[in-house]
Design an enzyme around this catalytic site. Structure first.
Site, short mmCIF file in Angstrom:
data_model
loop_
_atom_site.label_atom_id
_atom_site.label_comp_id
_atom_site.label_asym_id
_atom_site.label_seq_id
_atom_site.Cartn_x
_atom_site.Cartn_y
_atom_site.Cartn_z
N LYS A 1 43.04 37.77 34.73
CA LYS A 1 42.01 38.40 33.82
C LYS A 1 42.86 38.24 32.40
O LYS A 1 42.36 37.80 31.06
CB LYS A 1 41.40 39.69 33.98
CG LYS A 1 40.36 39.75 35.13
CD LYS A 1 39.95 41.26 35.44
CE LYS A 1 39.19 40.94 36.39
NZ LYS A 1 38.76 42.30 37.16
N GLN B 1 40.46 48.54 36.85
CA GLN B 1 40.41 47.94 38.11
C GLN B 1 40.12 48.69 39.39
O GLN B 1 40.91 49.69 39.69
CB GLN B 1 41.64 47.09 38.33
CG GLN B 1 41.85 46.01 39.30
CD GLN B 1 40.70 44.65 39.32
OE1 GLN B 1 40.57 44.27 38.21
NE2 GLN B 1 40.21 44.53 40.48
N ASP C 1 32.60 45.82 32.10
CA ASP C 1 32.19 45.44 33.49
C ASP C 1 30.90 45.66 33.77
O ASP C 1 30.25 45.23 34.81
CB ASP C 1 33.06 46.26 34.46
CG ASP C 1 34.46 45.60 35.03
OD1 ASP C 1 34.45 44.35 34.97
OD2 ASP C 1 35.46 46.39 35.27
#
Ligand code: NAD
Length: 302
Positions: free
Chosen positions: A52, A96, A119
């Site tokens: 990412k 994460q 997200d």
């Protein structure tokens, strides 16, 4: 059979984003800024986060990787998130997953400011998505829709079977496929852990579009797929492989060799949905920066 090339499409999206960012910086404005928080040293998480960050660099975003020890308390992690919530130079925040057992993931997800929740996991964004309002949408489901959109695969009136009902993939994908819009407007059936195997074998072959997000290699075999179906394999499974240096290789939830002979379109693993997820995260970050909560394709209110 058409291979749904997520690697290529995600590269196209990254190039489009790169161009938009260069216009922003040429206007003298700062680029979008994504913060990734990584707790502990889970090897798969490290690989995902590094990917990412590399992609941020490619498109010209600023990025910050905040590494925290697995022993960090929930309270300290919440405080860290709040610091970034308050920072006007931060547009997107991701934490994460998975997190260590002593931390409740929902607590963290709900702490991220909805406008920075790139997200798309915050309950507010999930609610807005469900009601068909502009929002930050979860990356993997919107990556699936983007693939269908860019390959001009019709979804209206089709029977879509989604196998898996997780908060991050199966359930939001089922909502997006059933709601008004293009892609969307499908008749959706959801199967999950409590769907008896014989039922799964009965329902899957009815799918015009079969989306599988379970995490079990080769769960879907050719007898479960209709001739000409569109097959989206979200699964990423590490299976032992003596031929590779790492000792494993990646495999989806669909038995590719046999199913690809029946499907009209199919995603490979790797190189299908995986790269799309990163591309959509980057797009969400730009949307958060622009305070422009756009969506995939066209929104048609129900
Ligand atoms: P999860 O473990 O949270 O959910 C799995 C789902 O599968 C559950 O809803 C469960 O009910 C269902 N399930 C389990 N066994 C089943 C069975 N025998 N029949 C029918 N349903 C069954 O997993 P997740 O986070 O949704 O991820 C699923 C897979 O997708 C994993 O392999 C994961 O690595 C992968 N994944 C890929 C991406 C990507 O970017 N490509 C992103 C997220 C997850």
């Amino acid at each position: 059979m058409v291979l749904l090339d997520g690697k290529k499409i995600s590269q196209d999206i990254k190039d489009e984003l790169k161009e938009e960012v260069s216009k922003i910086t040429q206007d003298g404005k700062r680029p979008p800024h994504l913060v990734a928080i990584l707790v502990g040293d889970n090897p798969a998480s490290q690989t995902y986060v590094k990917g990412k960050m590399r992609s941020c660099e490619y498109v010209g975003y600023s990025s910050t990787l905040m590494r925290l020890p697995s022993t960090i308390s929930q309270e300290a992690l919440l405080k860290k998130v709040e610091t970034y919530n308050q920072d006007p130079d931060v547009d997107g925040i991701i934490v994460q997953m998975p997190l260590p057992d002593h931390i409740t993931p929902q607590e963290i997800t709900q702490k991220i400011r909805p406008g920075k929740d790139v997200d798309g996991f915050h309950p507010l964004n999930v609610g807005l998505m469900t009601l068909n309002f502009p929002c930050l949408m979860p990356a993997t489901p919107s990556g699936i829709l983007e693939l269908l959109h860019r390959y001009n695969i019709p979804t209206k009136g089709k029977h879509c079977v989604v196998v898996g009902r997780s908060r991050i993939v199966g359930r939001p994908t089922s909502i997006l496929m059933s709601r008004g819009g293009n892609p969307g407007e499908a008749t959706v059936t959801i199967c999950h852990i409590n769907t008896p195997p014989e039922e799964l074998k009965r329902i899957c072959p009815q799918a015009d579009i079969l989306i599988v997000a379970v995490g079990k290699p080769d769960l879907i075999t050719a007898d479960m797929v209709k001739e000409g179906a569109v097959v989206i394999d979200v699964g990423i499974n590490r299976v032992p492989s003596p031929e590779t240096r790492s000792g494993y290789r990646l495999k989806g939830d669909v038995e590719f060799e046999t199913v690809s002979q029946k499907a009209s379109h199919i995603t490979p693993v790797p190189g299908g949905v995986g790269p799309m997820t990163v591309a959509m995260l980057l797009r969400n970050t730009l949307n958060a920066y622009n305070q422009n909560l756009a969506t995939v394709g066209e929104i048609i209110p129900e």
